[in-house]
Design a protein around this motif. Structure first.
Motif, short mmCIF file in Angstrom:
data_model
loop_
_atom_site.label_atom_id
_atom_site.label_comp_id
_atom_site.label_asym_id
_atom_site.label_seq_id
_atom_site.Cartn_x
_atom_site.Cartn_y
_atom_site.Cartn_z
N LYS A 277 0.83 -1.21 0.00
CA LYS A 277 0.00 0.00 0.00
C LYS A 277 0.87 1.25 0.00
O LYS A 277 0.56 2.25 -0.67
CB LYS A 277 -0.91 -0.01 1.24
CG LYS A 277 -1.67 1.30 1.51
CD LYS A 277 -2.63 1.66 0.39
CE LYS A 277 -3.40 2.93 0.72
NZ LYS A 277 -4.24 3.39 -0.39
N GLN A 278 1.98 1.21 0.75
CA GLN A 278 2.85 2.39 0.84
C GLN A 278 3.70 2.58 -0.42
O GLN A 278 4.02 3.72 -0.79
CB GLN A 278 3.79 2.25 2.05
CG GLN A 278 3.07 2.11 3.37
CD GLN A 278 2.12 3.25 3.66
OE1 GLN A 278 2.45 4.42 3.47
NE2 GLN A 278 0.90 2.92 4.08
N LEU A 279 4.05 1.50 -1.07
CA LEU A 279 5.00 1.56 -2.18
C LEU A 279 4.35 1.38 -3.55
O LEU A 279 5.04 1.47 -4.57
CB LEU A 279 6.09 0.49 -1.99
CG LEU A 279 6.90 0.61 -0.69
CD1 LEU A 279 7.82 -0.60 -0.53
CD2 LEU A 279 7.72 1.90 -0.68
N SER A 280 3.04 1.12 -3.56
CA SER A 280 2.36 0.91 -4.84
C SER A 280 0.98 1.55 -4.75
O SER A 280 0.70 2.34 -3.86
CB SER A 280 2.28 -0.59 -5.15
OG SER A 280 1.79 -0.81 -6.45
N SER A 281 0.09 1.20 -5.69
CA SER A 281 -1.22 1.83 -5.76
C SER A 281 -2.26 1.02 -5.00
O SER A 281 -2.08 -0.17 -4.72
CB SER A 281 -1.66 1.94 -7.22
OG SER A 281 -1.83 0.64 -7.77
N ALA B 164 -5.56 -4.11 -3.91
CA ALA B 164 -6.81 -4.86 -4.04
C ALA B 164 -6.60 -6.15 -4.83
O ALA B 164 -7.11 -7.21 -4.45
CB ALA B 164 -7.86 -3.99 -4.72
N ILE B 165 -5.83 -6.07 -5.92
CA ILE B 165 -5.58 -7.26 -6.75
C ILE B 165 -4.78 -8.29 -5.97
O ILE B 165 -5.09 -9.49 -5.97
CB ILE B 165 -4.85 -6.86 -8.05
CG1 ILE B 165 -5.78 -6.01 -8.93
CG2 ILE B 165 -4.38 -8.10 -8.80
CD1 ILE B 165 -5.08 -5.38 -10.12
N TYR B 166 -3.74 -7.83 -5.27
CA TYR B 166 -2.90 -8.74 -4.50
C TYR B 166 -3.71 -9.37 -3.36
O TYR B 166 -3.58 -10.58 -3.09
CB TYR B 166 -1.70 -7.98 -3.94
CG TYR B 166 -0.75 -8.83 -3.13
CD1 TYR B 166 0.09 -9.75 -3.75
CD2 TYR B 166 -0.69 -8.72 -1.74
CE1 TYR B 166 0.96 -10.53 -3.01
CE2 TYR B 166 0.17 -9.49 -0.99
CZ TYR B 166 1.00 -10.39 -1.63
OH TYR B 166 1.87 -11.16 -0.89
N ILE C 189 9.42 -4.71 -3.82
CA ILE C 189 8.15 -4.11 -4.26
C ILE C 189 8.35 -2.94 -5.22
O ILE C 189 7.65 -2.85 -6.24
CB ILE C 189 7.30 -3.69 -3.04
CG1 ILE C 189 6.76 -4.94 -2.33
CG2 ILE C 189 6.12 -2.81 -3.47
CD1 ILE C 189 5.99 -4.64 -1.06
N PRO C 190 9.30 -2.00 -4.94
CA PRO C 190 9.47 -0.89 -5.90
C PRO C 190 9.78 -1.35 -7.32
O PRO C 190 9.41 -0.69 -8.29
CB PRO C 190 10.63 -0.09 -5.30
CG PRO C 190 10.58 -0.39 -3.84
CD PRO C 190 10.16 -1.83 -3.76
N ARG C 191 10.42 -2.50 -7.44
CA ARG C 191 10.82 -2.97 -8.77
C ARG C 191 9.81 -3.95 -9.37
O ARG C 191 9.56 -3.91 -10.58
CB ARG C 191 12.19 -3.65 -8.67
CG ARG C 191 12.73 -4.08 -10.02
CD ARG C 191 14.16 -4.55 -9.94
NE ARG C 191 14.69 -4.94 -11.24
CZ ARG C 191 15.92 -5.42 -11.44
NH1 ARG C 191 16.77 -5.53 -10.43
NH2 ARG C 191 16.31 -5.76 -12.65
N PHE C 192 9.24 -4.81 -8.53
CA PHE C 192 8.39 -5.89 -9.07
C PHE C 192 6.93 -5.81 -8.63
O PHE C 192 6.14 -6.67 -9.00
CB PHE C 192 8.96 -7.25 -8.67
CG PHE C 192 10.36 -7.50 -9.17
CD1 PHE C 192 10.59 -7.76 -10.51
CD2 PHE C 192 11.43 -7.45 -8.30
CE1 PHE C 192 11.88 -7.99 -10.98
CE2 PHE C 192 12.72 -7.67 -8.75
CZ PHE C 192 12.95 -7.94 -10.09
N GLY C 193 6.57 -4.81 -7.83
CA GLY C 193 5.19 -4.66 -7.41
C GLY C 193 4.69 -5.84 -6.59
O GLY C 193 5.37 -6.31 -5.68
#
Length: 459
Positions: A272-276, A281-283, A412-416
């Protein structure tokens, strides 16, 4: 195949074994029934939750749904931590007081643990509200009101958690799991349906308001039902409150629970902090689709913890070793079968949330590897906590949690979401390897789904 094997595998043999499990009064058969009941309740709960989350995702949209999930994760995380380890400690103290026929201590713990837990959660909730009041301007506006509602939800969530532990100690799986896993999600779903029918805005605030009502109502119902059943088990009399002793003993269990819950939700929180919010929700949908595997582990652990405590207090090493191996087998083989089935049907399940949610399918394979690693050692962390080794168990979970955090921050910053899934799988595998090694070293017990139940030599 010999005659005995053919008889066992015949329809008549299967029916006879099933009947034996239902009627046998041995501890293993009772534990199997408890685990089976727990699993059925969790599967029913998952079906209800799945339907409600599919509906919520479609009504609210992925962004609002992602916000709600992020806030509810904080309720789950802080709720399990705020009970100060007393929910799990119940499965140690209640069998111990019972084994010693200490009725005063038993009555004191049943009443006192709930009071302490609610007070601790109220303090945590109050501090949370104070932080929001003072630093609310730093919080994203859509998150602010849902977080306030989460704080209101917390005390009665913790009461439910502690009552869960009390009921498990008496093998009352219906009262332990029925209210939080059946009544609460049904009330939440009903609240959302009513809100939708009344034309309320389908956003995270509405969802959290429904969650507060559902949580408080469930806790009150569960309290009343448990009190009625306890009246027939624990005679009225004086209570001896040993709060200091309980909290000292549960301190390490608290750390185990804290790190366990942190490890469980680190991926979602950091994603949540590093992505949208959409990716969260998808994860989340992908992880919840794998919940059936985790339910098996949860169900066996629910049945095993107080038995580990009972055998340890009684000094019955042979029964302890046999029961440990049985609990590992009950965990691993059903988990393996469930994993294969869920991965085969993963895409259709994710499509229920919406076309975009299929993006989470690859992450399911990665997370499932970690879940199978955990299943391979069964509920061995409950054995360590119930036998006085909760300190080293806390260190193991702390190491796994730190690993998950570091890997999430890197990946996470690279691969979500795939980075979050990979970090979780590696942390779970590390946790399982360390639990395997420590249990053999400290207790001298074989920890594997293929081993005989004979103890091995301790180092």
């Amino acid at each position: 195949m010999g005659r005995d094997a053919k008889t066992l595998l015949s329809p008549k043999g299967i029916v006879e074994r099933f009947r034996a499990v239902l009627t046998d009064s041995s501890h293993q058969s009772i534990a199997q029934r408890v685990a089976g009941t727990a699993f059925v309740i969790r599967v029913m709960s998952a079906a209800i939750a799945y339907v409600s989350q599919v509906l919520m995702a479609r009504w609210m949209g992925s962004n609002e749904f992602g916000t709600y999930i992020s806030v509810w994760v904080w309720v789950l995380l802080l709720g399990h931590i705020s009970n100060a380890g007393l929910a799990s400690a119940a499965q140690r103290f209640i069998p111990e007081y019972g084994e010693k026929a200490d009725q005063d201590g038993l009555r004191g713990f049943i009443a006192g643990s709930r009071i302490i837990g609610v007070l601790a959660a109220t303090i945590v909730a109050g501090l949370g509200l104070l932080v929001l009041w003072r630093f609310g301007h730093l919080v994203a506006q859509p998150m602010l009101m849902p977080l306030v509602l989460a704080a209101i939800c917390l005390p009665l969530y913790v009461l439910t958690d502690i009552q869960d532990g009390i009921a498990r100690s008496y093998n009352w799986t219906d009262l332990a799991l029925g209210p939080p896993y059946l009544i609460r999600p049904v009330l939440l779903l009903a609240g959302m349906v009513v809100g939708y029918g009344l034309g309320l805005v389908a956003d995270a605030v509405t969802a959290m308001a429904c969650a507060v009502i559902a949580t408080w109502t469930t806790a009150i119902i569960q309290f009343w039902l448990i009190q009625r059943r306890l009246a027939g088990q624990v005679p009225a009399g004086p209570k001896r409150v040993e709060a200091g002793f309980w909290l000292r003993t549960s301190a390490a269990i608290f750390l185990v629970e804290a790190f366990y819950m942190a490890l469980t939700y680190t991926d979602v929180i950091l994603l949540k902090q590093l992505s949208s919010a959409e990716e969260v929700a998808i994860y989340w949908a992908a992880v919840k689709t794998l919940a059936l595997v985790a339910f098996i582990y949860f169900s066996v652990a629910a049945a095993a913890a107080h038995r580990f405590s009972e055998y340890h207090v009684a000094g019955d090493r042979e029964k302890l070793a046999a029961f440990l191996q049985a609990s590992i087998r009950w965990t691993f083989f059903p988990s393996l079968a469930a994993t294969i089935l869920i991965l085969a049907l993963g895409k259709p399940f994710l499509m229920l949330f919406g076309p975009d949610f299929v993006k989470g399918y690859p992450a399911m394979f990665v997370v499932s590897a970690g879940l199978l690693a955990r299943a391979a050692v069964g509920p061995v962390e409950r054995l360590l906590s119930m036998s006085g080794h909760q300190g080293v168990c806390a260190l193991i979970y702390g190491a796994a949690f730190a690993t998950a955090v570091i890997l999430c921050l890197v990946l996470i910053p690279r691969f979500g979401m795939m980075g979050a899934a990979t970090a979780t799988a590696i942390a779970l595998t590390l946790e399982s390897v360390l639990l395997f090694w420590i249990t053999r070293r400290r207790l001298g017990l074989a920890v594997s789904f293929w081993a005989k139940h004979r103890p091995v030599s301790a180092a």
